[in-house]
Design an enzyme around this catalytic site. Structure first.
Site, PDB file in Angstrom:
ATOM      1  CE  LYS A 243      21.218 109.629  95.852  1.00  0.00           C
ATOM      2  NZ  LYS A 243      22.022 108.964  96.854  1.00  0.00           N
TER       3      LYS A 243
ATOM      4  CG  HIS B 157      16.426 104.034 102.606  1.00  0.00           C
ATOM      5  ND1 HIS B 157      16.473 102.831 103.276  1.00  0.00           N
ATOM      6  CD2 HIS B 157      17.537 104.706 102.991  1.00  0.00           C
ATOM      7  CE1 HIS B 157      17.558 102.783 104.023  1.00  0.00           C
ATOM      8  NE2 HIS B 157      18.223 103.911 103.863  1.00  0.00           N
TER       9      HIS B 157
ATOM     10  CG  ASP C 265      18.597 105.791  87.187  1.00  0.00           C
ATOM     11  OD1 ASP C 265      18.573 106.283  88.347  1.00  0.00           O
ATOM     12  OD2 ASP C 265      19.612 105.785  86.480  1.00  0.00           O
TER      13      ASP C 265
END
Ligand code: SF4
Length: 240
Positions: A132, A152, A169
């Site tokens: 991320k 989200h 992921d």
């Protein structure tokens, strides 16, 4: 040929722009190291708190070389408001020192002309840096057409039916396989807003959702809730 998934992403993007508008971006791309550190600070807290922590940290250390030389505890003190002080200060301190050791200076400019996957591999090879954080550097600091997946985005794209994955992921990999050109920033940013204001974790406000007709979530709600206040401050579009 455009796949169903690509078309669905484009349709969702259009409907979200109609509802929320085209999200504002930083006029100037931020430095990738600044952006990476801001992303670490943004984990598990709101953007207001992480922005305050980032501002405080930059004030204390106008130069990241100083932060690398400082004690980890000093970083922890400055970023307290963002929570998870020990973990975040460890990740920041360790990243700065790993980068300094391997490249002799604290800069990610050597990545600027590399391909997306190479940058992802390189950034995630630093201890404590996940997919991320690396993908946020790609989108927000290097202007690549990559959609990072936070909590989200993971929840909403799975509910809508764009992907079918259990972890962020894995969602990232499926979502970004042939992602439609040029729309990653608006898609990502507006989905976060949808997740904050309408498609909330416990009780989505489906009657107020612009995606109601195309969303495939089997547990759509029917009772209209009060619309949440606009929540469109995005830390990563305000890093400088
Ligand atoms: S229709 Fe409901 S479940 Fe689907 S995206 Fe909108 S709020 Fe979320």
């Amino acid at each position: 040929m455009i796949s169903n998934k690509q078309q669905l992403i484009k349709d969702v993007n259009k409907l979200l722009i109609k509802k929320f508008g085209i999200p504002k971006r930083n006029e100037k791309l931020p430095d990738p190291v600044d952006l990476l550190i801001a992303t670490i600070l943004s984990q598990n807290t709101n953007d207001k708190n992480s922005y305050q922590a980032y501002t405080k940290l930059k004030k204390k250390f106008p130069d990241w070389e100083m932060a690398a030389r400082a004690k980890r505890e000093t970083i922890e003190k400055e970023i307290k408001i963002a929570g998870l002080g020990f973990q975040k200060s460890t990740a920041i301190h360790s990243f700065l020192n790993q980068l300094k050791k391997s490249k002799s200076k604290i800069s990610l400019d050597y990545l600027i002309n590399s391909e997306d996957q190479k940058i992802l591999n390189e950034l995630t090879s630093f201890k404590g840096i996940g997919v991320k954080t690396a993908s946020c550097v790609l989108l927000f600091a290097l202007d690549r057409n990559v959609c990072p997946v936070d909590t989200h985005v993971h929840r909403t794209v799975n509910r809508i039916g764009i992907v079918d994955q259990k972890t962020p992921d894995k969602t990232f990999i499926e979502l970004n396989d042939k992602f439609p050109p040029k729309i990653a920033h608006s898609f990502h940013t507006n989905l976060i807003r949808l997740g904050r204001e309408i498609c909330k974790p416990k009780r989505p406000n489906c009657p107020a959702c612009p995606l109601l007709k195309i969303c495939e979530f089997p547990e759509k709600t029917t009772e209209t809730l009060d619309e949440a206040k606009p929540n469109n401050f995005m830390l990563l579009d305000n890093v400088s």
